[in-house]
Write a protein that holds these residues in place. Structure first.
Motif, PDB file in Angstrom:
ATOM      1  N   ALA A 448       0.824  -1.213   0.000  1.00  0.00           N
ATOM      2  CA  ALA A 448       0.000   0.000   0.000  1.00  0.00           C
ATOM      3  C   ALA A 448       0.853   1.257   0.000  1.00  0.00           C
ATOM      4  O   ALA A 448       0.430   2.314  -0.504  1.00  0.00           O
ATOM      5  N   ALA A 449       2.067   1.182   0.554  1.00  0.00           N
ATOM      6  CA  ALA A 449       2.943   2.353   0.623  1.00  0.00           C
ATOM      7  C   ALA A 449       3.626   2.653  -0.709  1.00  0.00           C
ATOM      8  O   ALA A 449       4.141   3.755  -0.909  1.00  0.00           O
ATOM      9  N   ALA A 450       3.648   1.686  -1.623  1.00  0.00           N
ATOM     10  CA  ALA A 450       4.310   1.891  -2.912  1.00  0.00           C
ATOM     11  C   ALA A 450       3.400   2.664  -3.860  1.00  0.00           C
ATOM     12  O   ALA A 450       2.188   2.435  -3.902  1.00  0.00           O
ATOM     13  N   ASP A 451       3.978   3.576  -4.649  1.00  0.00           N
ATOM     14  CA  ASP A 451       3.189   4.425  -5.538  1.00  0.00           C
ATOM     15  C   ASP A 451       2.443   3.621  -6.595  1.00  0.00           C
ATOM     16  O   ASP A 451       1.383   4.039  -7.061  1.00  0.00           O
ATOM     17  N   ALA A 452       2.999   2.498  -7.004  1.00  0.00           N
ATOM     18  CA  ALA A 452       2.389   1.728  -8.092  1.00  0.00           C
ATOM     19  C   ALA A 452       1.111   1.020  -7.662  1.00  0.00           C
ATOM     20  O   ALA A 452       0.335   0.581  -8.521  1.00  0.00           O
ATOM     21  N   TYR A 453       0.871   0.907  -6.346  1.00  0.00           N
ATOM     22  CA  TYR A 453      -0.264   0.126  -5.866  1.00  0.00           C
ATOM     23  C   TYR A 453      -1.199   1.003  -5.032  1.00  0.00           C
ATOM     24  O   TYR A 453      -0.779   1.965  -4.393  1.00  0.00           O
ATOM     25  N   ARG A 454      -2.476   0.639  -5.040  1.00  0.00           N
ATOM     26  CA  ARG A 454      -3.472   1.400  -4.293  1.00  0.00           C
ATOM     27  C   ARG A 454      -3.773   0.777  -2.939  1.00  0.00           C
ATOM     28  O   ARG A 454      -3.931   1.474  -1.944  1.00  0.00           O
ATOM     29  N   PHE A 455      -3.912  -0.549  -2.891  1.00  0.00           N
ATOM     30  CA  PHE A 455      -4.178  -1.201  -1.611  1.00  0.00           C
ATOM     31  C   PHE A 455      -3.777  -2.664  -1.688  1.00  0.00           C
ATOM     32  O   PHE A 455      -3.508  -3.200  -2.782  1.00  0.00           O
ATOM     33  N   ALA A 456      -3.719  -3.305  -0.515  1.00  0.00           N
ATOM     34  CA  ALA A 456      -3.418  -4.735  -0.428  1.00  0.00           C
ATOM     35  C   ALA A 456      -4.188  -5.307   0.755  1.00  0.00           C
ATOM     36  O   ALA A 456      -4.302  -4.663   1.804  1.00  0.00           O
ATOM     37  N   VAL A 457      -4.694  -6.532   0.565  1.00  0.00           N
ATOM     38  CA  VAL A 457      -5.496  -7.194   1.597  1.00  0.00           C
ATOM     39  C   VAL A 457      -5.103  -8.663   1.648  1.00  0.00           C
ATOM     40  O   VAL A 457      -4.892  -9.296   0.601  1.00  0.00           O
ATOM     41  N   ILE A 458      -4.995  -9.195   2.880  1.00  0.00           N
ATOM     42  CA  ILE A 458      -4.732 -10.622   3.065  1.00  0.00           C
ATOM     43  C   ILE A 458      -5.899 -11.235   3.822  1.00  0.00           C
ATOM     44  O   ILE A 458      -6.416 -10.654   4.779  1.00  0.00           O
ATOM     45  N   GLY A 459      -6.317 -12.399   3.366  1.00  0.00           N
ATOM     46  CA  GLY A 459      -7.313 -13.195   4.082  1.00  0.00           C
ATOM     47  C   GLY A 459      -6.797 -14.608   4.231  1.00  0.00           C
ATOM     48  O   GLY A 459      -5.966 -15.071   3.444  1.00  0.00           O
ATOM     49  N   ARG A 460      -7.283 -15.304   5.243  1.00  0.00           N
ATOM     50  CA  ARG A 460      -6.832 -16.672   5.502  1.00  0.00           C
ATOM     51  C   ARG A 460      -7.816 -17.675   4.905  1.00  0.00           C
ATOM     52  O   ARG A 460      -9.009 -17.404   4.801  1.00  0.00           O
ATOM     53  N   ALA A 461      -7.286 -18.829   4.543  1.00  0.00           N
ATOM     54  CA  ALA A 461      -8.110 -19.871   3.949  1.00  0.00           C
ATOM     55  C   ALA A 461      -8.701 -20.743   5.051  1.00  0.00           C
ATOM     56  O   ALA A 461      -7.981 -21.208   5.937  1.00  0.00           O
ATOM     57  N   SER A 518     -14.188  -3.197 -17.263  1.00  0.00           N
ATOM     58  CA  SER A 518     -14.619  -4.572 -17.030  1.00  0.00           C
ATOM     59  C   SER A 518     -16.102  -4.756 -17.330  1.00  0.00           C
ATOM     60  O   SER A 518     -16.923  -3.838 -17.171  1.00  0.00           O
ATOM     61  N   ASP A 519     -16.453  -5.978 -17.753  1.00  0.00           N
ATOM     62  CA  ASP A 519     -17.859  -6.312 -17.981  1.00  0.00           C
ATOM     63  C   ASP A 519     -18.612  -6.521 -16.677  1.00  0.00           C
ATOM     64  O   ASP A 519     -19.845  -6.564 -16.670  1.00  0.00           O
ATOM     65  N   ARG A 524     -16.046  -2.683 -12.079  1.00  0.00           N
ATOM     66  CA  ARG A 524     -15.879  -1.430 -12.812  1.00  0.00           C
ATOM     67  C   ARG A 524     -16.146  -0.227 -11.906  1.00  0.00           C
ATOM     68  O   ARG A 524     -15.373   0.735 -11.872  1.00  0.00           O
ATOM     69  N   THR A 525     -17.208  -0.301 -11.129  1.00  0.00           N
ATOM     70  CA  THR A 525     -17.581   0.815 -10.245  1.00  0.00           C
ATOM     71  C   THR A 525     -16.551   0.989  -9.135  1.00  0.00           C
ATOM     72  O   THR A 525     -16.124   2.117  -8.828  1.00  0.00           O
ATOM     73  N   HIS A 526     -16.151  -0.132  -8.519  1.00  0.00           N
ATOM     74  CA  HIS A 526     -15.197  -0.053  -7.406  1.00  0.00           C
ATOM     75  C   HIS A 526     -13.836   0.446  -7.872  1.00  0.00           C
ATOM     76  O   HIS A 526     -13.188   1.261  -7.199  1.00  0.00           O
ATOM     77  N   ALA A 527     -13.383  -0.024  -9.035  1.00  0.00           N
ATOM     78  CA  ALA A 527     -12.079   0.410  -9.563  1.00  0.00           C
ATOM     79  C   ALA A 527     -12.074   1.903  -9.844  1.00  0.00           C
ATOM     80  O   ALA A 527     -11.090   2.604  -9.565  1.00  0.00           O
ATOM     81  N   ALA A 528     -13.178   2.408 -10.396  1.00  0.00           N
ATOM     82  CA  ALA A 528     -13.243   3.842 -10.678  1.00  0.00           C
ATOM     83  C   ALA A 528     -13.251   4.655  -9.392  1.00  0.00           C
ATOM     84  O   ALA A 528     -12.594   5.702  -9.291  1.00  0.00           O
ATOM     85  N   ARG A 555      -2.328   0.662  -9.971  1.00  0.00           N
ATOM     86  CA  ARG A 555      -2.889   1.820 -10.676  1.00  0.00           C
ATOM     87  C   ARG A 555      -2.984   1.563 -12.181  1.00  0.00           C
ATOM     88  O   ARG A 555      -3.932   1.966 -12.827  1.00  0.00           O
ATOM     89  N   GLU A 556      -1.972   0.913 -12.763  1.00  0.00           N
ATOM     90  CA  GLU A 556      -1.911   0.763 -14.213  1.00  0.00           C
ATOM     91  C   GLU A 556      -2.835  -0.355 -14.694  1.00  0.00           C
ATOM     92  O   GLU A 556      -2.909  -1.418 -14.074  1.00  0.00           O
ATOM     93  N   PRO A 557      -3.512  -0.142 -15.829  1.00  0.00           N
ATOM     94  CA  PRO A 557      -4.388  -1.192 -16.360  1.00  0.00           C
ATOM     95  C   PRO A 557      -3.630  -2.403 -16.892  1.00  0.00           C
ATOM     96  O   PRO A 557      -4.189  -3.484 -17.009  1.00  0.00           O
ATOM     97  N   SER A 558      -2.330  -2.224 -17.241  1.00  0.00           N
ATOM     98  CA  SER A 558      -1.543  -3.325 -17.796  1.00  0.00           C
ATOM     99  C   SER A 558      -0.596  -3.940 -16.774  1.00  0.00           C
ATOM    100  O   SER A 558       0.333  -4.658 -17.143  1.00  0.00           O
ATOM    101  N   ALA A 559      -0.802  -3.652 -15.493  1.00  0.00           N
ATOM    102  CA  ALA A 559       0.084  -4.196 -14.454  1.00  0.00           C
ATOM    103  C   ALA A 559      -0.057  -5.708 -14.373  1.00  0.00           C
ATOM    104  O   ALA A 559      -0.963  -6.313 -14.933  1.00  0.00           O
ATOM    105  N   PHE A 560       0.889  -6.300 -13.644  1.00  0.00           N
ATOM    106  CA  PHE A 560       0.921  -7.749 -13.384  1.00  0.00           C
ATOM    107  C   PHE A 560       1.118  -8.538 -14.680  1.00  0.00           C
ATOM    108  O   PHE A 560       0.370  -9.474 -14.992  1.00  0.00           O
ATOM    109  N   ALA A 561       2.144  -8.126 -15.452  1.00  0.00           N
ATOM    110  CA  ALA A 561       2.524  -8.881 -16.642  1.00  0.00           C
ATOM    111  C   ALA A 561       3.114 -10.227 -16.216  1.00  0.00           C
ATOM    112  O   ALA A 561       3.272 -10.521 -15.028  1.00  0.00           O
ATOM    113  N   ASP A 562       3.484 -11.027 -17.217  1.00  0.00           N
ATOM    114  CA  ASP A 562       3.880 -12.411 -16.927  1.00  0.00           C
ATOM    115  C   ASP A 562       5.049 -12.504 -15.950  1.00  0.00           C
ATOM    116  O   ASP A 562       5.049 -13.330 -15.037  1.00  0.00           O
ATOM    117  N   ARG A 563       6.055 -11.662 -16.132  1.00  0.00           N
ATOM    118  CA  ARG A 563       7.221 -11.737 -15.244  1.00  0.00           C
ATOM    119  C   ARG A 563       6.854 -11.316 -13.821  1.00  0.00           C
ATOM    120  O   ARG A 563       7.363 -11.878 -12.854  1.00  0.00           O
TER     121      ARG A 563
END
Length: 812
Positions: A448-461, A518-519, A524-528, A555-563
Motif C-alpha cells: 500500500a505504501a508503494a506508488d504503483a499500488y493502491r491497496f493490499a489485503v490478506i485473508g486466511r483460507a 470490465s464487464d 468497474r464501479t469499485h475500480a473507478a 494503478r496501471e491497467p496493464s500491471a501484473f505482466a507475466d514476469r
C-alpha cells in the motif's frame, strides 16, 4: 607397394634389406598386433632406421587405405603431400625423433585413393637391444614406432573459426574505408592497408601516433570527447571530422567507433571505420536518382516514412504514414510536421527539426504521434537533412517507429524492479517476525505504501469454500477489508463471467486488468471509485496447501505482466513457507501444547514397514531434515540382529543409505537416510511436530504436538489421508515448564546459525561424542552433511562454544 617416384622407392642394397629385417624384428618385439588390440582407434606401424615401413597394422590400413603388402617396404615420406615432401618435412620429423626420442606432429597424409586425412602422429625411436625409446640418444636408432590418430573432424571444426577469422581479415582489407583500433592508452595497435594509403604515413610512423594526430586541429576537441565517451560509457560513437594526412590535406570523414571489451567486460580500447563523406554523398545522390526504386523501398517499410521541405511542408510519405495518422492523401499535402505531434511534445520535436536543418545533425527523438482521431501513440523519429549536389538544404526526411511495445516493456521492467524491491523488504521483515499477524501486516503495508499500488489485503483460507476452502479478508492497508469484503472476495473466487479461476483452487496467481472497462459492473464501479485499474490475487501456499490469499490493486491497467506474476507466484510460496516455519518455531516455545496420540499400521510409513518386514521393535530418537525430501532418522532397534535389519532395510525403496552407529547385546543404534514424503514432513506443513514414535512389529504409537490454535480436524484429516491405516486415539492439552529447557533452547537456537545447528545435531545423534570410542568420526558426519571435514570441525567448534556459553550464562 605404395606407388612411389624413383627417388622415393625402396632401394635394393644390402643395407636396406638388413634394415628391413631389423625393422621386422622390432615389430615382433614390440608386439604390434598386441598394440593394435589395446589402441584400436589408431594406426600403428614400424619403420626401420632409414624411414622405411616394416610393419603395418589394420588401423593403418583403415585410416590410409593401404594394406600391409602395399605399405611394407615403402618410405615414410611417401605419405606426405608433394609440397611437404619438397619442403623436407618428413626428414625433419625423423631427425627430430632421432634427436629427442619422440616427436609429435599434425598434418595432411595421403591415402591410397589420392585423398587426404588430417592426422596427429607420434614418432618414437626404438633401440636395437631392448626396444626402448632412445631419448636424446647419440647413436642411430634401429627404427621407429609410428602411432597415428585420425583428427580430420577435429581439424575441420578448428578450420572453420580460422577461415572465419581469415574472411573477417579479408573483409577488413577489402574495405574501401579505413579500419583502425587503439588501446585505452590511445596507442595505435591495428589498422587496415587503407590507413597508410589514405594518410600517407609509414607503418613505423603509425605505431607512434596518437589518434588526434590524424584529425585537423579544429576538430580535435570533438574527437577527443567522442573517444572519452566510447571508452567510458557509450558503446559506440559516430562523429564527423576532417582527416589530416601526412602532407597536410584535409579530407572530410565520418568516424564510426565502438568500444572493445573482453569476455569479462573489461574495456581494451576502441575500434572503428573511417569513411570518406564525399563517397557517401555520391551514393545518396545515386539513390535519389533512382526514384522508382526508392518509392518501392519506402512502401515496403513497416515504419512510417516522411519528407518535409525547409518550410515545413509535407512533400513525401509512404502508405504506412497515411494508415497510422488516419488522414487522407489530399489532407496530408503541405501539412506541418508539428501537426502530427501531441502538444506537450511539440517544443522538443521542433527543436530537433531546427538542429537537423541548421546544424545538419542526424537526430533521434521520441514523441507522441497525434492521429486524426486524437489518439496519441509513442513514436521514435530518426531524421536527417536533405541536400542537393551543391550542398543546398532541401529539407529533411526520416523514419518513425511505433515504440508502444518498447515503452510497455520499459514500464513492465520498472514495475518489476519496484515489485522486487518490495518483496526484498518484506522478506527481511518476515525473518524477524514472531507472529503470523506481524507477517501479514508487513506485507499489506509495504504494498500500500508503494506508488504503483493502491491497496493490499490478506485473508486466511478456511475449510468449507472453493476446493474445500473459503476466504475472508482480514488484514488490509489502503482499504477497509471489512467494508469491501464481498467485493474483495469476488476476486479470490471470481464470478463465472470473469476471465479467471479461483486462486485457492488453481494455486496460481490470477490477474484482472483494465478493470475500469470490465464487464463486471461491481468491479468497474469499485475500480473507478478507488482509482485502481488492475488486481492480482496471490495464493499463499505451503507444500500445495492453501493458507490464504493476498489481493493487490495496481494503478496501471496493464500491471501484473507475466514476469510480475512469476515473482508474485514465488512470493506466495515464500510467505507460506515463512508462516509455516514460524508456527513450528513457536511450537518449541509454547507453555501449553496439544498432544495427539495416534496408532498406525500403515506400511506407507517407512519405519512401520521396516518394523513389519524385519519383525522388530524400533523407536525414533531423532529426525534430522536435510532437505524438503531428504531426512536422516536415528533409530534404536531391539529384538533383531544388526545384519538381519540391514538386509530388511536394503529392500526398502525409501531408505537410500543406512549406517550402524552402535550395538550391544540387546539393542542397535542406526542412522538411515529416507528420501520422499514422510510423516515428519507432513506434520511440518501443518506447524506440528513428531514428539515420539515407537513401532512394535509393524504397529506404531505416535505422539504429535501442535499449537492449541491449530485446526486439529484438518491436521488429523491430512494424516489419515496420507496414511489411511492410522487412527486418532486421544488428544490432550499439556502444560510445559514455564522456563528451563524452553528458555535454554531458545537461547541456544538464537545464537546458532543453521549450519552450526546442523553440524551439532548430526554429530550428537551420529555418535560423534561417544566415549571412550566414537561411533562416528568427523569424516562420516561431514559426508552426511555434504561438507568438507575441516568445515564440519569449524561449525562444530563454534556451535559447542555457543552451547557452553548459553549453559554457563556467558552473554558472549
Amino acid at each position: 607397394m605404395i606407388d612411389e617416384s624413383p627417388d622415393e622407392s625402396v632401394s635394393g642394397n644390402g643395407s636396406d634389406r638388413d634394415g628391413t629385417r631389423e625393422g621386422r624384428r622390432i615389430a615382433d618385439r614390440l608386439g604390434i598386433h598386441d598394440l593394435s588390440a589395446v589402441v584400436s582407434d589408431a594406426a600403428i606401424a614400424v619403420l626401420d632406421g632409414e624411414g622405411q615401413f616394416t610393419a603395418w597394422n589394420d588401423g593403418a590400413r583403415t585410416l590410409l587405405g593401404y594394406d600391409a603388402d602395399a605399405a611394407v617396404g615403402s618410405r615414410y615420406r611417401r605419405l606426405f603431400p608433394a609440397a611437404e615432401r619438397e619442403a623436407g618435412d618428413p626428414e625433419r620429423l625423423l631427425e627430430a625423433a632421432r634427436s629427442s626420442g619422440t616427436v609429435e606432429s599434425e598434418g595432411w597424409r595421403v591415402t591410397s585413393d589420392g585423398g587426404r586425412v588430417w592426422v596427429r602422429e607420434v614418432l618414437a625411436t626404438v633401440e636395437g637391444d631392448d626396444v626402448g625409446v632412445a631419448v636424446g640418444a647419440a647413436t642411430e636408432p634401429a627404427g621407429y614406432v609410428w602411432v597415428v590418430h585420425d583428427r580430420t573432424d577435429d581439424h575441420e571444426r578448428e578450420r572453420r573459426p580460422r577461415e572465419e577469422k581469415h574472411v573477417v581479415e579479408r573483409v577488413v582489407e577489402a574495405q574501401p574505408d579505413i579500419v583502425y583500433a587503439f588501446d585505452t592508452e590511445r596507442e595505435f595497435i591495428e589498422w587496415s592497408d587503407r590507413v597508410p594509403d589514405v594518410t600517407g604515413y609509414t607503418e613505423s610512423e603509425l605505431l607512434e601516433m596518437d589518434p588526434l594526430e590524424f584529425v585537423a586541429p579544429a576538430d580535435r576537441d570533438r574527437i577527443a570527447a567522442s573517444i572519452d565517451r566510447v571508452l567510458e560509457h557509450e558503446t559506440s560513437v559516430t562523429v564527423e571530422a576532417a582527416l589530416l594526412t601526412a602532407d597536410g590535406e584535409r579530407i572530410p570523414y565520418e568516424f564510426n567507433s565502438a568500444r572493445v571489451t573482453d569476455d569479462e567486460g573489461t574495456v581494451l580500447g576502441f575500434t572503428g571505420i573511417g569513411r570518406d563523406i564525399s563517397d557517401r554523398k555520391a551514393r545518396e545522390r545515386e539513390l535519389r536518382e533512382e526514384k522508382a526504386f526508392t518509392e518501392s523501398v519506402l512502401e515496403a517499410q513497416p515504419d512510417i516514412l516522411y519528407a518535409f521541405d525547409t518550410e515545413g511542408n509535407l512533400i513525401e510519405w509512404n502508405d504506412q504514414f497515411q494508415h497510422v495518422t488516419g488522414y487522407v492523401s489530399a489532407d496530408l499535402v503541405g501539412m506541418h510536421p508539428l501537426r502530427f505531434i501531441a502538444p506537450k511534445d511539440r517544443d522538443h520535436i521542433g527543436a530537433a527539426i531546427d538542429r537537423i536543418l541548421e546544424a545538419g545533425e542526424r537526430v533521434t527523438a521520441e514523441g507522441r504521434l497525434l492521429t486524426a482521431d486524437g489518439e496519441r501513440i509513442p513514436y521514435e523519429f530518426n531524421s536527417a537533412r536533405i541536400t542537393d549536389d551543391d550542398g543546398t538544404v532541401l529539407g529533411f526526411t526520416g523514419v518513425g517507429r511505433d515504440i508502444s511495445d518498447r515503452k510497455a516493456r520499459e514500464r513492465e521492467l520498472e514495475r518489476l524492479e519496484r515489485l522486487n524491491a518490495i518483496v526484498r523488504t518484506i522478506d527481511e521483515t518476515m525473518v524477524a517476525a514472531e507472529t503470523r499477524d506481524e507477517i501479514e501486516r508487513a506485507i499489506v503495508e509495504a504494498f500500500a505504501a508503494a506508488d504503483a499500488y493502491r491497496f493490499a489485503v490478506i485473508g486466511r483460507a478456511d475449510p468449507g469454500g472453493t476446493d474445500g476452502y473459503a476466504w475472508t479478508p482480514e488484514t488490509g492497508a489502503g482499504i477497509d477489508p471489512t467494508a469491501d469484503a464481498d467485493l474483495l472476495s469476488s476476486f479470490v473466487d471470481p464470478p463465472a463471467e470473469a476471465d479467471g479461476s479461483p486462486a485457492l483452487e488453481s494455486r496460481s496467481v490470477q490477474r484482472y486488468r483494465a478493470l475500469p472497462e470490465s464487464d463486471i459492473a461491481a468491479w468497474r464501479t469499485h475500480a473507478a471509485a478507488r482509482e485502481y485499474a488492475s488486481v492480482a490475487v496471490v495464493p499463499i501456499v505451503a507444500s500445495d496447501r492453501p493458507l490464504g490469499a493476498l489481493v493487490i490493486a495496481a494503478r496501471e491497467p496493464s500491471a501484473f505482466a507475466d514476469r510480475e506474476r512469476e515473482v508474485l507466484q514465488e512470493f506466495g510460496g515464500t510467505i507460506g513457507h515463512a508462516i509455516n516455519a514460524m508456527a513450528v518455531r513457536r511450537l518449541l516455545y509454547l507453555d501449553t501444547v496439544v498432544e495427539l496420540e495416534l496408532e498406525s499400521t500403515d506400511r506407507g510409513d517407512v519405519c512401520i514397514d521396516l518394523s513389519w518386514v524385519a519383525g522388530c521393535d524400533l523407536s525414533i530418537d531423532h529426525v534430522l531434515p536435510l532437505t524438503d525430501e531428504v531426512f536422516v532418522y536415528y533409530l534404536t532397534v531391539s529384538g533383531i540382529e544388526p545384519d538381519t535389519l540391514r538386509s530388511a532395510a536394503t529392500e526398502a525403496a525409501a531408505i537410500t543409505e543406512l549406517r550402524l552407529i552402535d550395538a550391544d547385546d540387546d539393542e542397535s543404534y542406526w542412522e538411515i537416510v529416507v528420501r520422499g514424503s514422510t510423516i515428519t514432513e507432513l506434520l511440518g506443513e501443518y506447524g506440528a511436530r513428531l514428539e515420539s514414535k515407537v513401532v512394535r512389529e509393524g504397529s506404531a504409537e505416535l505422539t504429535v504436538q501442535t499449537s492449541p490454535d491449530s485446526d486439529l480436524r484438518e491436521l488429523v484429516g491430512a494424516i489419515t489421508s496420507a496414511y489411511p491405516d492410522t487412527r486418532l486415539v486421544s488428544k490432550r492439552t499439556v502444560d510445559r515448564p514455564v522456563r528451563t529447557r524452553g528458555d535454554f533452547r531458545r537461547t541456544v537456537e538464537s545464537a546458532l546459525t543453521e549450519k552450526q545447528r546442523l553440524a551439532l545435531e548430526a554429530a550428537y545423534h551420529g555418535g560423534y561424542f561417544e566415549w571412550p570410542t566414537r561411533n562416528s568420526d568427523a569424516s562420516e558426519v561431514a559426508d552426511r552433511l555434504d561438507i568438507a571435514r575441516q568445515t564440519f570441525h569449524q561449525h562444530l567448534r563454534v556451535a559447542q562454544a555457543k552451547l557452553l556459553s548459553a549453559y554457563f550464562g556467558d552473554d558472549d
